[in-house]
Scaffold this active site. Sequence first.
Site, PDB file in Angstrom:
ATOM      1  N   LYS A  76      10.972   3.932   2.505  1.00 36.46           N
ATOM      2  CA  LYS A  76      10.602   3.385   3.812  1.00 36.46           C
ATOM      3  C   LYS A  76      11.857   2.861   4.505  1.00 36.46           C
ATOM      4  CE  LYS A  76       7.304   0.251   6.109  1.00 36.46           C
ATOM      5  NZ  LYS A  76       6.225  -0.751   5.951  1.00 36.46           N
ATOM      6  N   SER A 151       1.815  -0.025   8.481  1.00 42.82           N
ATOM      7  CA  SER A 151       3.063   0.413   9.050  1.00 42.82           C
ATOM      8  C   SER A 151       3.788   1.441   8.192  1.00 42.82           C
ATOM      9  CB  SER A 151       3.995  -0.783   9.255  1.00 42.82           C
ATOM     10  OG  SER A 151       4.379  -1.330   8.003  1.00 42.82           O
ATOM     11  N   SER A 175      -0.038  -2.919   5.102  1.00 41.90           N
ATOM     12  CA  SER A 175       0.808  -1.768   5.436  1.00 41.90           C
ATOM     13  C   SER A 175       1.057  -0.775   4.313  1.00 41.90           C
ATOM     14  CB  SER A 175       2.144  -2.238   5.995  1.00 41.90           C
ATOM     15  OG  SER A 175       1.965  -2.740   7.287  1.00 41.90           O
TER      16      SER A 175
END
Lengths: 482, 95, 476
Positions: A76, A151, A175
């Site tokens: 990420k 997210s 998320s």
Amino acid sequence: MSIHHKTIAQLSQGLSSGEFSSVELTQHYLDRINASDLNAFITVTDEFAMKQAQAADDKIAKGVGGILTGIPYAHKDIFCTNGVKTSAGSKMLDNFISPYDATVSHKLNQADLVMLGKANMDEFAMGSSNENSYYGDVKNPWNVDKIPGGSSGGSAAAVAGRLAPFATGTDTGGSIRQPSSLCGITGLKPTYGRVSRYGMIAYASSLDQAGPMTQTAEDAALVLNVMAGFDEKDSTSAERDVEDYTASLNDSIKGLTIGLPKEFFSEGLDDEVASQVMAAVKEFEAMGATVKEVSLPNSAYAIPTYYIVAPCECSSNLSRLDGVRYGYRCEDPKDLEDLYLRSRSEGFGEEVKRRIMIGAYALSAGYYDAYYLKAQKTRHLISEDFKKAFKEVDVIMGPVSPTTAFDLGSVKDPVSMYLADIYTLSANLAGLPGMSIPAGFAQKLPVGLQLIGNYWSESKLLNIAHQFQQQTDWHTQAPQEL
Amino acid sequence: MSLSEEQVGQIAYLARLSLSNEALKSNTKDLNSILSLAEQLAQIDTDNITPMAHPLHMTQRLREDKVGEEDQSESFQAIAPKIGKKHYLVPTVIE
Amino acid sequence: MEWETVIGLEIHAQLNTKSKIFSAAATQYGAEPNSQACAVDLGLPGVLPVLNKEVVSKAVKFGLAVDAHINQRNVFDRKNYFYPDLPKGYQISQLDWPIVGEGEIEITLGDTTKVVGITRAHLEEDAGKSIHDLYDDYTAVDLNRAGTPLLEIVSDPDMRSAKEAVAYAKKIHALVQYLEICDGNMQEGSFRCDANVSIRPMGQEELGTRAELKNINSFKFLERAINLEVERQQDILEEGGKVAQETRLYDAVKHETRSMRSKEEANDYRYFPDPDLLPVEISDELMAQIKQELPELPQEKKARFIAEFGLSEYDADVLTSQKPMADYFEKMIVNNADHAKLCANWIMGELSASLNKHQLELVDAPITADDLSLLVNRIGDDTISGKIAKDVFKAMWDGEGSADEIIEAQGLKQMSDTGAIEAIVDEIIANNAPQVAQFKSGNEKILGFFVGQAMKATQGKANPKLLNEMLRAKLK
């Protein structure tokens, strides 16, 4: 079975037996990424990856590799990676080549893992649909007109789209779990303090926690083994030994007590999602678990609590993005004020600005008690609810998200978007570990089952999830065209 | 209670953000709807409840007083928007 | 109208740790710009603070030394504001739960003593430095200082004159040096004073509106800045105006204070507990350990100097008012325990006068405590007289060698040979019959004449005690 459908456990075997090399494996995934339209990556680190793969192959050849040596992954873009752009999905950091490694990045490197690239995400992890990225929307591999969740949307899409065997994610209000649910993969948010936050760009410091996003619970255990651990650079990291999270995967779950919070099955929950979740619970009963209704009376307040606490922390955390030492600076600032105002206004996206302003307001003189302090008190109540519940049950189960993935661009009002976080926020507020595991489909889209455990019960959660995955095959399903 | 556009402008400035007239309007609307969500909190009785700033009941660990950092200014300044001779530069500040 | 001045001080003392409060970067003064600003100090995305143990110990030491309540559980907060030398956009400080609570300290001004209350002392991180005159169109930012530990010591508004404020500041300055928690260097900014000054009509209970004076880097300027501010406020009030609550910058060159660009409109710091740091808990064990390691404090040292060395109250007070002076004295008497008074006199007399004259600090004195100790020894053992010693001191100051070398080289040794002195005395008596007659008729004062003659004949080297005795015996 194509190589990209293999789990980490299977790939690890293939690498050590010489069935394929890490270089071959890595190239295969890089080719898939380059051919993909999911927009799951912000940066693809081809050269970097091939070097790491070569080094991993050398280790495997010498017989000094570990179980994860040579396994590729998507990282990420919130984790700092030395020498590689780390944008957090923001224009503000579009030019930020991190001069250091996050502790998680370092640990993954130490385990000889191969970073394929940096996964797309909502800007500074603020969002539930991955529509808030400066780098564009990510598409759901199950239906490219749908959101992947957020997210960690790029991470979830990468794993579900078989662009990486696993991905890292972070979870501040859901998320990891919510995109895992919407993309049909396994995601684990550990107990707050289990994984170091050093080098993970902060959204809301008292809520942020990193974890693995994988195909299976077994894979999640393998990756958590590497990610977890005390870090002296993070004051909020727990001084607690790391267990071998794979050790108890095969334990029987007979006699397990499952708590179903009645508040998680109320108004707003999609009927089809509810029936998939209940079917999964039935499956557990068939495996010898008992089910009990519990109550989390304050969980209804998780949304207002979270949407005060998180913005307060983020408004302060993002003050360092001022165009002075790194990151975006506006053209020709005429004075200091202009430098601040334009750099920040041009650098941040709408949702980030909105949360910064909510936070600035909730902390300001005269409003602190009514908003921030009040929310911190409610947070305490929410956490007490769980304490009570865990006196009666071993694990709490429920839906992750009230609906399956919705259409890209369909939710425009911020509050409606926030309301969809209702089932995930309380675990963050309390600091508890949570998981999402594939539990079926509704409207041809994946549905996730949420597991919430007591503090430090990651092993137990992984055991429960693994046992479920021994009895079901939801986790092995992939979008058809793959 | 509801925020006026003027108040939203002040909040934006406090956070060093500037909003166009259009953005000011839409943000005023959004901020007010978010805050009305937050008003729900007022219904909860929180007398005698201590605020919870951290999820875990841990206390601060202390670090030994040792120097363990080398000069990395070169790599840190390679990503800076504007550098003089080893200084970060911003438009002149008048005190 | 008669006005009363009310002053409270905020003192920022940099704690002399090796590394910063929240990072492992060095704190050394004067390094290359930004060479000591690590990732944490720069506020790079993702970095986190970890608290330095020594910082906690040093703050507790201070608290114990001023009889303060120590908050064994204390909390770090964020103070949010934007400024180029504040990398994170917030300063980590302590608001509601400072490490040191209420305490007090006694100050002496002439014959009077007074107790000044300490409101609190809290830990925080220093900011970097903004330099405005280095580049034409830019302000330059050096973040080496960012993250240096500060103890902000806040006094009650107990001072009633600039002189009292200076006495208090000096007392705190001496104390932090005694405790070895701050080097006290005001030029380098290790010890900084801000003064909150207001005036009110004599007898009025309510405080007047205060101005905060900043940028004061010496005790002399502190006194001047306060007096200047008091005059300014008096002028305003006497003309019927109102004093504005504001921050004013003291300009030592122009000798004026001026209003700082008004930050008032944006002065909402939005303090909240720093989620990256946990509450600090100081264990009873650590408290006990710090208490035990507490060095001798000025008051205790003063009492000991009186009891152990028989010094006067005044001498003991002067010697202990600054740690370097007390240290100097203690070094001197290692070899001179019998001559403590003499040691004290020499420090407070010749040495202090010479330092003053040359504008030197004691640590920079060309004569070490050991050197001066030797000189005092030579007075004590009658090798030289006190008068000759002053010449030797001058020569030592000028670097001509040790006391013994100078005495030897210049032949200054006192004459204690009875025979030699007797010969000279006899000669003087023989040559001065009228004066002998006067003495015999009862004029005791005339003895001085004979001493003078003898000293002249021996170039001042005759042992005065011996000479006196001999003259009296012979003149009888």
